[in-house]
Design a protein around this motif. Sequence first.
Motif, PDB file in Angstrom:
ATOM      1  N   VAL A  33       0.873  -1.180   0.000  1.00 15.09           N
ATOM      2  CA  VAL A  33       0.000   0.000   0.000  1.00 15.09           C
ATOM      3  C   VAL A  33       0.903   1.220   0.000  1.00 15.09           C
ATOM      4  N   VAL A  34       0.618   2.171  -0.908  1.00 17.36           N
ATOM      5  CA  VAL A  34       1.339   3.439  -0.895  1.00 17.36           C
ATOM      6  C   VAL A  34       0.334   4.538  -0.567  1.00 17.36           C
ATOM      7  N   VAL A  35       0.679   5.396   0.378  1.00 15.96           N
ATOM      8  CA  VAL A  35      -0.243   6.483   0.746  1.00 15.96           C
ATOM      9  C   VAL A  35       0.458   7.823   0.543  1.00 15.96           C
ATOM     10  N   ASP A  36      -0.354   8.848   0.356  1.00 12.17           N
ATOM     11  CA  ASP A  36       0.181  10.212   0.335  1.00 12.17           C
ATOM     12  C   ASP A  36      -0.825  11.130   0.989  1.00 12.17           C
ATOM     13  N   ARG A  37      -0.328  12.089   1.754  1.00  9.97           N
ATOM     14  CA  ARG A  37      -1.272  12.990   2.419  1.00  9.97           C
ATOM     15  C   ARG A  37      -1.833  14.017   1.437  1.00  9.97           C
ATOM     16  N   ARG A  38      -1.163  14.191   0.309  1.00  7.19           N
ATOM     17  CA  ARG A  38      -1.727  15.090  -0.712  1.00  7.19           C
ATOM     18  C   ARG A  38      -2.883  14.379  -1.422  1.00  7.19           C
ATOM     19  N   SER A  39      -3.594  15.163  -2.240  1.00  7.79           N
ATOM     20  CA  SER A  39      -4.770  14.598  -2.912  1.00  7.79           C
ATOM     21  C   SER A  39      -4.411  14.055  -4.297  1.00  7.79           C
ATOM     22  N   HIS A  40      -3.124  13.949  -4.588  1.00 10.10           N
ATOM     23  CA  HIS A  40      -2.705  13.442  -5.896  1.00 10.10           C
ATOM     24  C   HIS A  40      -1.422  12.652  -5.742  1.00 10.10           C
ATOM     25  N   LEU A  41      -1.111  11.858  -6.769  1.00 13.49           N
ATOM     26  CA  LEU A  41       0.163  11.130  -6.732  1.00 13.49           C
ATOM     27  C   LEU A  41       1.266  11.979  -7.370  1.00 13.49           C
ATOM     28  N   GLY A  42       2.475  11.450  -7.391  1.00 11.33           N
ATOM     29  CA  GLY A  42       3.569  12.095  -8.131  1.00 11.33           C
ATOM     30  C   GLY A  42       4.471  12.993  -7.312  1.00 11.33           C
ATOM     31  N   GLY A  43       4.081  13.292  -6.061  1.00 14.91           N
ATOM     32  CA  GLY A  43       4.911  14.186  -5.240  1.00 14.91           C
ATOM     33  C   GLY A  43       5.143  15.495  -5.962  1.00 14.91           C
ATOM     34  N   ASN A  44       6.354  15.994  -5.888  1.00 16.54           N
ATOM     35  CA  ASN A  44       6.632  17.297  -6.499  1.00 16.54           C
ATOM     36  C   ASN A  44       6.729  17.239  -8.012  1.00 16.54           C
ATOM     37  N   ALA A 193      15.019  14.616 -21.447  1.00 20.96           N
ATOM     38  CA  ALA A 193      13.697  14.430 -22.078  1.00 20.96           C
ATOM     39  C   ALA A 193      12.606  14.461 -21.022  1.00 20.96           C
ATOM     40  N   LEU A 194      11.406  14.760 -21.466  1.00 18.93           N
ATOM     41  CA  LEU A 194      10.246  14.728 -20.567  1.00 18.93           C
ATOM     42  C   LEU A 194       9.395  13.508 -20.910  1.00 18.93           C
ATOM     43  N   PRO A 195       8.728  12.932 -19.899  1.00 18.37           N
ATOM     44  CA  PRO A 195       7.781  11.862 -20.220  1.00 18.37           C
ATOM     45  C   PRO A 195       6.762  12.412 -21.231  1.00 18.37           C
ATOM     46  N   LYS A 196       6.552  11.658 -22.302  1.00 15.39           N
ATOM     47  CA  LYS A 196       5.781  12.190 -23.433  1.00 15.39           C
ATOM     48  C   LYS A 196       4.407  12.744 -23.030  1.00 15.39           C
ATOM     49  N   ASP A 197       3.682  12.014 -22.182  1.00 15.83           N
ATOM     50  CA  ASP A 197       2.356  12.495 -21.767  1.00 15.83           C
ATOM     51  C   ASP A 197       2.382  13.085 -20.361  1.00 15.83           C
ATOM     52  N   GLY A 198       3.565  13.335 -19.844  1.00  9.32           N
ATOM     53  CA  GLY A 198       3.679  13.946 -18.515  1.00  9.32           C
ATOM     54  C   GLY A 198       4.040  12.924 -17.442  1.00  9.32           C
ATOM     55  N   TYR A 199       4.411  13.461 -16.276  1.00 14.80           N
ATOM     56  CA  TYR A 199       4.818  12.597 -15.156  1.00 14.80           C
ATOM     57  C   TYR A 199       3.616  11.849 -14.570  1.00 14.80           C
ATOM     58  N   THR A 200       2.491  12.554 -14.443  1.00 14.11           N
ATOM     59  CA  THR A 200       1.319  11.926 -13.828  1.00 14.11           C
ATOM     60  C   THR A 200       0.920  10.695 -14.636  1.00 14.11           C
ATOM     61  N   ALA A 201       0.910  10.841 -15.967  1.00 14.30           N
ATOM     62  CA  ALA A 201       0.546   9.708 -16.836  1.00 14.30           C
ATOM     63  C   ALA A 201       1.542   8.563 -16.651  1.00 14.30           C
ATOM     64  N   MET A 202       2.816   8.915 -16.498  1.00 10.99           N
ATOM     65  CA  MET A 202       3.835   7.863 -16.299  1.00 10.99           C
ATOM     66  C   MET A 202       3.583   7.097 -14.990  1.00 10.99           C
TER      67      MET A 202
END
Length: 394
Positions: A33-44, A193-202
């Motif tokens: 289980v991975v949790v985050d106190r923010r409302s989204h994944l990906g951290g910064n 390079a950047l993830p093509k569709d962004g970090y969140t998508a990755m």
Amino acid sequence: MVEDASIDFLIIGAGFSGLVIGEQLAKAGWKCVVVDRRSHLGGNAYDKTDKAGVLNHQYGPHYFRSNSQRIVDHLSQFTDWHPVDYKIKSHTDDRYWSFPINLNTFEELIGKPSTTEEFERWLAEKRISIENPKNSEEVILSQVGRELYERFFEGYTIKQWKRHPRDLDPSLCARIPIRTNRDDRYLREEFQALPKDGYTAMFEQMLEASPRLELHLGVDSDEARARWKHKHLVFTGPVDEFYDRRFGPLPYRSLRFEHESFNSEQLRSRESISGKKGFWQPAMQVNYPAAEVAFTRIVEIKHATGQKTDASAIVREFPKDWTPEDEPYYPVPADDAATLYQRYAELAKVEKHTSFIGRLATYRYYNMDQVTGMALAEATKLLSHYGSPNTPLI
Ligand code: FAD
Ligand code: UDP
């Protein structure tokens, strides 16, 4: 509180570190289980599309770069890449400068065409001879001398850190390349390079590939530790917070981000400045080293993502003191902070069934590829210790 089912690994923080290690442990068969106190994944590294459809980095620009093919190959399982030569500018004395310092910057300074040889002769006269630079001021003075140091580094660094470059580690300003040719890329690493569709998508792809890795958002460490009986904890939050700041808080620098969006009509009036239709400024990042300007940089990430849209968006970054209500964006690269961190590191080293990884838990000014490497290494260590789910856990 009702305790949820027993799991194998509980991971605090759904940023690069937490998700990379979670994917590896889950792939080996462990229930995570991975949790985050923010409302989204990906951290910064989290990115999202705004109302006008522009993909934005929410917590400052995240330029992926690496010299490690192994790390790139690992992440390539979850994303394609959009190659970028990251290029920026500096704005001071009422004009844009080529930055990081290179032959173009020198020509702008002297107001006429020049050569590498001439620039090197000029630098040889300006450089201050310092054999082993002990701080960020010395590292720049020893490369370019006082004039360029004061113009591009001193004010920016004091604003960003509220400390003099003299009181900051040499590695900090040494992050910025200085070149005498025309290579004006901001970064040195081979792969940029950047993830093509962004970090969140990755990150979503990582989760998609990991049925044994469950994500819970809006959950903090204390709640999670009470809720999921676990055999091993992976902590990626601030290490001083884990220990209730018993030796006093570690210093962090925080930021306030000011986002602004523009439609094509509004961007038209900026064309003479940006030099490009559909853009607000002439580069993906413009640094503002002058003390009189409250922000350090303005980022227009559309330059780097290559997104095709008429609209655009910018983000101004205002450095600020960290308080417990703020995100601890930067560990402070200085001796006093390192000494205090060592006290926490001693505790962390002997903590049973707990791993501390990532930028906050190891208090290191690490880039994304470095925390990815750290998470992969820790996964290997844990898997060799615990084996597969078929072998009993210790
Ligand atoms: P984080 O991304 O900080 O993730 C940790 C997560 O843990 C957070 O989401 C947090 O909410 C959560 N958490 C913490 N404590 C708790 C708790 N008690 N309970 C529950 N959840 C908790 N790197 C690059 O390679 N290139 C760049 O261009 C770049 N630019 C940057 C710009 C800025 C402004 C900043 C701040 C960083 C930048 N970085 C860049 C660094 C990059 O952000 C980090 O290397 C990377 O995000 C670290 O990942 P992490 O998982 O260790 O930490
Ligand atoms: N820096 C500076 N002037 C600049 C850019 C950077 O003095 O125009 C210094 C400053 O101290 C900054 C450090 O170099 O904190 C590292 O810069 P970088 O852009 O790598 O910082 P980050 O993207 O991690 O905030």
